[in-house]
Write a protein that holds these residues in place. Structure first.
Motif, PDB file in Angstrom:
ATOM      1  N   PHE A 291       0.441  -1.319  -0.033  1.00 35.49           N
ATOM      2  CA  PHE A 291      -0.017   0.090   0.014  1.00 35.49           C
ATOM      3  C   PHE A 291       0.890   1.353   0.096  1.00 35.49           C
ATOM      4  N   PHE A 292       1.783   0.990   1.040  1.00 35.20           N
ATOM      5  CA  PHE A 292       2.616   2.145   1.048  1.00 35.20           C
ATOM      6  C   PHE A 292       3.261   2.493  -0.702  1.00 35.20           C
ATOM      7  N   ARG A 293       4.186   1.538  -1.243  1.00 36.57           N
ATOM      8  CA  ARG A 293       4.141   2.036  -2.440  1.00 36.57           C
ATOM      9  C   ARG A 293       3.146   2.652  -3.727  1.00 36.57           C
ATOM     10  N   MET A 294       1.868   1.965  -3.150  1.00 38.09           N
ATOM     11  CA  MET A 294       1.002   2.392  -4.037  1.00 38.09           C
ATOM     12  C   MET A 294       1.339   3.863  -4.194  1.00 38.09           C
ATOM     13  N   ARG A 295       0.678   4.449  -2.497  1.00 35.51           N
ATOM     14  CA  ARG A 295       0.531   5.633  -2.177  1.00 35.51           C
ATOM     15  C   ARG A 295       1.937   6.353  -3.243  1.00 35.51           C
ATOM     16  N   ARG A 296       2.691   5.700  -2.633  1.00 35.87           N
ATOM     17  CA  ARG A 296       4.240   6.615  -3.380  1.00 35.87           C
ATOM     18  C   ARG A 296       4.056   6.673  -5.123  1.00 35.87           C
ATOM     19  N   GLY A 297       3.796   5.989  -5.785  1.00 29.38           N
ATOM     20  CA  GLY A 297       3.534   5.812  -7.310  1.00 29.38           C
ATOM     21  C   GLY A 297       2.152   6.458  -8.021  1.00 29.38           C
ATOM     22  N   SER A 298       1.135   7.041  -6.605  1.00 24.69           N
ATOM     23  CA  SER A 298       0.372   8.120  -7.405  1.00 24.69           C
ATOM     24  C   SER A 298       1.116   8.902  -6.828  1.00 24.69           C
ATOM     25  N   GLY A 299       2.147  10.007  -6.899  1.00 25.68           N
ATOM     26  CA  GLY A 299       2.421  10.694  -6.139  1.00 25.68           C
ATOM     27  C   GLY A 299       2.778  11.574  -5.204  1.00 25.68           C
ATOM     28  N   ASP A 300       2.361  10.671  -3.750  1.00 29.20           N
ATOM     29  CA  ASP A 300       2.685  10.840  -2.374  1.00 29.20           C
ATOM     30  C   ASP A 300       3.531  11.232  -1.617  1.00 29.20           C
ATOM     31  N   SER A 301       3.790  11.656  -0.858  1.00 27.13           N
ATOM     32  CA  SER A 301       5.373  11.903  -0.321  1.00 27.13           C
ATOM     33  C   SER A 301       5.629  11.479   0.918  1.00 27.13           C
ATOM     34  N   ARG A 302       6.845  10.669   1.294  1.00 24.68           N
ATOM     35  CA  ARG A 302       6.789   9.797   1.752  1.00 24.68           C
ATOM     36  C   ARG A 302       6.534   9.071   3.333  1.00 24.68           C
ATOM     37  N   GLY A 303       6.117  11.017   3.528  1.00 22.69           N
ATOM     38  CA  GLY A 303       5.477  11.018   4.988  1.00 22.69           C
ATOM     39  C   GLY A 303       4.202  10.795   4.944  1.00 22.69           C
ATOM     40  N   VAL A 304       3.763  11.353   4.219  1.00 19.25           N
ATOM     41  CA  VAL A 304       2.004  10.767   3.301  1.00 19.25           C
ATOM     42  C   VAL A 304       1.543   9.730   3.133  1.00 19.25           C
ATOM     43  N   ALA A 373      12.225   2.171  -1.412  1.00 21.27           N
ATOM     44  CA  ALA A 373      11.814   1.489  -2.056  1.00 21.27           C
ATOM     45  C   ALA A 373       9.926   1.958  -2.514  1.00 21.27           C
ATOM     46  N   GLY A 374      10.084   3.285  -2.023  1.00 23.75           N
ATOM     47  CA  GLY A 374       8.323   3.358  -3.041  1.00 23.75           C
ATOM     48  C   GLY A 374       8.662   3.640  -4.240  1.00 23.75           C
ATOM     49  N   ALA A 375       9.841   3.295  -5.490  1.00 27.68           N
ATOM     50  CA  ALA A 375       9.707   3.647  -6.325  1.00 27.68           C
ATOM     51  C   ALA A 375       9.334   2.498  -7.872  1.00 27.68           C
ATOM     52  N   LEU A 376       8.132   2.050  -7.624  1.00 28.40           N
ATOM     53  CA  LEU A 376       7.713   1.139  -8.439  1.00 28.40           C
ATOM     54  C   LEU A 376       8.160   0.025  -9.879  1.00 28.40           C
TER      55      LEU A 376
END
Length: 380
Positions: A291-304, A373-376
């Motif tokens: 879920f964290f990676r999905m949100r990062r992929g949609s443009g959210d910042s790390r904290g969000v 880790a957030g780079a899909l």
């Protein structure tokens, strides 16, 4: 869960949380040093049922053979003078071994034909003519306490019983004598062609317990490696693999360490606890990281993305952990003590591992590891 998610936006909160978790992990690691393995097989049946009480009464009235090593000896020339003398030497050596209460063998049997007021030994004395050994073979087969009991009908298989002194011995107390018996058998019979198999409850207990301990370590390593490979296959990112792997390992250390601190020993029932809790924690870690990676992929910042993962996935993981813990806790209603303790330990470990996962994964994802880790589409 909302307040926890908001807390991860604060650097001081993450620092305190990380420091507290590190301290708790250190305490649990100290508990690992106090962890013991309880191999008392009687405890597996201990409980409050009438059947157990009856078992205890029978054991008190009729002593069990749980201290008896049984040597199964086999040879085509069992009554050859060389074979008999080797067996006699083994019998004497076993009687003099430390921890031996007694030895029962064919050398204890007495002839049925009295000489005066005495019944001479069934086996011939050392140095007797070869014909005396053949006569001893026939007499042994006809003896009511030897033939068919200590000696097979074809006189090729013989039993020898070695009784260890003590009561409710642990495997650690059994193994020295077990090892000495093996050494004596190899030393005395190695050159005679007499095959020997050591069995009996003590020998089986020692072999089973050590096999369980070896398999537990082996499968824990295999399970951990498999989890990391699966994580690598799912995320294709080393940072994500690291984050999802740390939480299960930390949860396993905490769970087992707390058992050591509480004075609860490992046994052949609860030894599966480390592997079990690691699997439960790994699944929750994967859900949070996905879920964290999905949100990062949609443009959210790390904290969000961290807050969203805790807020959205955390309740589902909590519900799963609670239902699993309740299922394990139902074993506390069992009549057998070891099953009750296993259920309680698993329930507590399940809830503890949820706390570990919901703490460790967001903490690590809040660091620079979360950016990696957030780079899909990123490679390993």
């Amino acid at each position: 869960m909302e307040r926890l998610a908001q807390g991860f936006s604060s650097g001081s909160f993450r620092a305190w949380l990380g420091g507290g978790f590190a301290l708790l992990l250190g305490i649990a690691a100290a508990g690992l040093l106090r962890l013991e393995f309880d191999d008392n097989h009687r405890k597996f049946f201990r409980g409050s049922s009438d059947a157990y009480e009856q078992l205890e009464q029978l054991a008190a009235a009729f002593p069990l053979d749980e201290n008896d090593f049984i040597l199964l000896l086999e040879s085509e020339r069992m009554f050859h003078p060389d074979s008999v003398e080797a067996l006699r030497d083994l019998d004497r050596s076993l009687r003099g071994a430390d921890g031996v209460l007694g030895v029962y063998s064919i050398f204890d049997a007495r002839s049925r034909q009295a000489r005066g007021l005495l019944l001479p030994p069934l086996m011939p004395r050392q140095g007797a003519p070869e014909a005396a050994y053949e006569e001893a073979r026939r007499a042994a087969l006809a003896h009511p306490l030897v033939g068919g009991l200590m000696l097979s009908e074809d006189a090729r298989v013989m039993l020898m019983v070695v009784t260890q002194a003590g009561d409710e011995l642990s495997v650690a107390e059994i193994e020295p004598l077990y090892g000495e018996i093996r050494e004596l058998v190899d030393e005395k019979l190695g050159a005679t062609g007499i095959g020997a198999l050591i069995t009996g409850i003590p020998a089986l207990r020692a072999e089973i317990i050590r096999a369980v301990q070896r398999d537990n370590l082996r499968f824990s390593v295999i399970g951990g490696t498999a989890a990391m490979l699966i994580s690598l296959l799912l995320f294709r990112n080393l940072a994500a693999v690291f984050i999802t792997s740390v939480a299960p390992l930390a949860g396993m250390v905490l769970s087992v360490g707390m058992l050591g601190l509480a004075g609860v020993p490992m046994n052949v029932v609860n030894h599966v606890l480390p592997s079990l809790v690691m699997v439960i924690a790994f699944t929750d870690s994967v859900h949070l990281m996905a879920f964290f990676r999905m949100r990062r992929g949609s443009g959210d910042s790390r904290g969000v993305a961290v807050q969203a993962a805790v807020r959205e996935v955390g309740p589902a993981c909590l519900l799963t952990s609670v239902t699993t813990a309740v299922a394990f806790a139902s074993l506390a209603l069992a009549q057998t003590e070891v099953i009750r303790n296993f259920g309680i330990a698993c329930a507590a470990a399940t809830l503890l591992n949820f706390i570990v996962v919901i703490t460790v994964v967001p903490l690590l994802a809040s660091t620079v590891l979360g950016d990696r880790a957030g780079a899909l589409a990123g490679g390993v």
